[in-house]
Design an enzyme around this catalytic site. Structure first.
Site, PDB file in Angstrom:
ATOM      1  CG  ASN A  10       3.060  -2.303  -5.987  1.00 47.58           C
ATOM      2  OD1 ASN A  10       3.045  -2.757  -4.844  1.00 47.58           O
ATOM      3  ND2 ASN A  10       3.238  -1.017  -6.257  1.00 47.58           N
ATOM      4  CE  LYS A  12       0.086   0.636  -6.041  1.00 46.01           C
ATOM      5  NZ  LYS A  12      -0.391   1.892  -6.584  1.00 46.01           N
ATOM      6  CG  HIS A  92       5.497   2.794  -6.069  1.00 43.35           C
ATOM      7  ND1 HIS A  92       4.570   3.747  -5.739  1.00 43.35           N
ATOM      8  CD2 HIS A  92       4.926   2.005  -6.991  1.00 43.35           C
ATOM      9  CE1 HIS A  92       3.469   3.533  -6.449  1.00 43.35           C
ATOM     10  NE2 HIS A  92       3.657   2.479  -7.211  1.00 43.35           N
ATOM     11  CD  GLU A  94       1.197   4.196  -4.299  1.00 43.68           C
ATOM     12  OE1 GLU A  94       1.453   3.125  -3.750  1.00 43.68           O
ATOM     13  OE2 GLU A  94       0.382   4.301  -5.245  1.00 43.68           O
ATOM     14  CD  GLU A 162       4.442   2.243 -11.365  1.00 41.06           C
ATOM     15  OE1 GLU A 162       3.637   1.341 -11.605  1.00 41.06           O
ATOM     16  OE2 GLU A 162       4.740   2.595 -10.218  1.00 41.06           O
ATOM     17  N   GLY A 168      -3.560   4.392 -10.139  1.00 42.19           N
ATOM     18  CA  GLY A 168      -4.806   4.214  -9.390  1.00 42.19           C
ATOM     19  C   GLY A 168      -5.922   5.151  -9.800  1.00 42.19           C
ATOM     20  CB  SER A 207      -4.658   3.156 -14.809  1.00 40.59           C
ATOM     21  OG  SER A 207      -4.906   3.952 -13.656  1.00 40.59           O
ATOM     22  N   GLY A 228      -0.816  -2.413 -10.292  1.00 35.56           N
ATOM     23  CA  GLY A 228      -1.270  -2.286  -8.916  1.00 35.56           C
ATOM     24  C   GLY A 228      -2.613  -2.958  -8.719  1.00 35.56           C
ATOM     25  N   GLY A 229      -3.668  -2.171  -8.772  1.00 38.58           N
ATOM     26  CA  GLY A 229      -5.012  -2.649  -8.457  1.00 38.58           C
ATOM     27  C   GLY A 229      -5.405  -3.930  -9.179  1.00 38.58           C
TER      28      GLY A 229
HETATM   29  P1  PGA Z   1      -2.274   0.914 -10.490  1.00 44.33           P
HETATM   30  O1  PGA Z   1      -0.873   1.032  -9.706  1.00 44.33           O
HETATM   31  O2  PGA Z   1      -2.096  -0.227 -11.501  1.00 44.33           O
HETATM   32  O3  PGA Z   1      -3.270   0.584  -9.430  1.00 44.33           O
HETATM   33  O4  PGA Z   1      -2.508   2.214 -11.161  1.00 44.33           O
HETATM   34  C1  PGA Z   1       0.357   0.849 -10.367  1.00 44.33           C
HETATM   35  C2  PGA Z   1       1.498   1.036  -9.406  1.00 44.33           C
HETATM   36  O5  PGA Z   1       1.430   1.939  -8.562  1.00 44.33           O
HETATM   37  O6  PGA Z   1       2.484   0.275  -9.460  1.00 44.33           O
END
Ligand code: PGA
Length: 247
Positions: A10, A12, A92, A94, A162, A168, A207, A228-229
């Protein structure tokens, strides 16, 4: 019971045309680890050019529940499909937070995605406050109740657990906590979908990185990862794909 693991990235609100070059090395890793499904979900503007490279499953990060109409700034499932997407993330945290998305809206989005022939990755997860109050299982069960389309099958539905506090932050739940929640999600899905629930993939997200992927992928009922990251570069993402192939 064999569920193919899925590792989905993802991006983002990150990425650029230049960064799509990362997809080639990710696609190469997908080819050498054929037991795992691999996908990247870039921002809307990059879906079509990413899909046009033709080497990897591409998804979006949101979709509108309607198929067309006066919804400025929104994108329909049919539009995503035409752009070359094969999956879409819905609900998600967010978006639930930034855009006040309710579970009912998330379900409508998932239904639209499935109706258009996309795979819907439905995200759920508790906040830190809810976990500390001992309500994590209850919260994800409520989110599943509200967000899962009735009659959905494993072919088109994926669930991503999640925990909001793990996204993050570099923090992850213990493997015992992940196992507990994923088992509770599986049980709840059985109640909602019957036997079809046994084939639905439940991803862990929050994470995930090269250093913790192997232990997370080995947890029962963890059928892959939403990343994500660590999905922004092949160097960070490929080791997670490899861990999923082994796990
Ligand atoms: P992250 O994000 O791996 O950066 O923690 C995961 C996500 O929000 O899908």
């Amino acid at each position: 019971m064999t569920r193919r693991k899925l590792v989905a990235g993802n991006w983002k609100m990150n990425g650029s045309l230049a960064q799509l070059a990362e997809l080639d090395a990710i696609a190469a890793a997908a080819r050498t680890n054929p037991e795992v499904d691999v996908a990247i979900c870039p921002p809307f503007t990059l879906v079509a050019p990413a899909a046009a490279r033709g080497n990897l499953s591409i998804g979006a990060q949101d979709v509108h529940p309607n198929d067309k109409g006066a919804h400025t700034g929104d994108v329909s499932a049919a539009m995503l499909k035409e752009a070359g997407a094969s999956l879409v993330i819905v609900g998600h945290s967010e978006r639930r937070t930034d855009h006040a998305e309710t579970s009912a809206l998330v379900r409508a989005k998932a239904e639209a995605a499935i109706g258009a022939g996309l795979i819907a990755i439905v995200c759920i997860g508790e906040t830190e406050e809810e976990r500390l109050a001992g309500r994590a299982v209850q919260v994800v069960e409520e989110q599943l109740n509200g967000s899962i389309p009735p009659g959905a099958t494993a072919e088109r539905l994926v669930v991503a657990y999640e925990p909001v506090w793990a996204i993050g932050t570099g923090r992850t739940p213990t493997v015992q906590d992940v196992a507990e929640i994923h088992a509770a999600i599986r049980a709840k899905l059985r109640g909602l979908l019957g036997d079809a629930a046994d084939q639905v993939r439940i991803l862990y997200g929050g994470s995930v990185k090269a250093s913790n992927a192997a232990e997370l992928m080995a947890v029962p009922d963890v059928d892959g990862a939403l990343v994500g990251g660590a999905s922004l570069t092949a160097a960070d993402f490929v080791p997670i794909v490899v861990a999923a192939a082994k796990g």
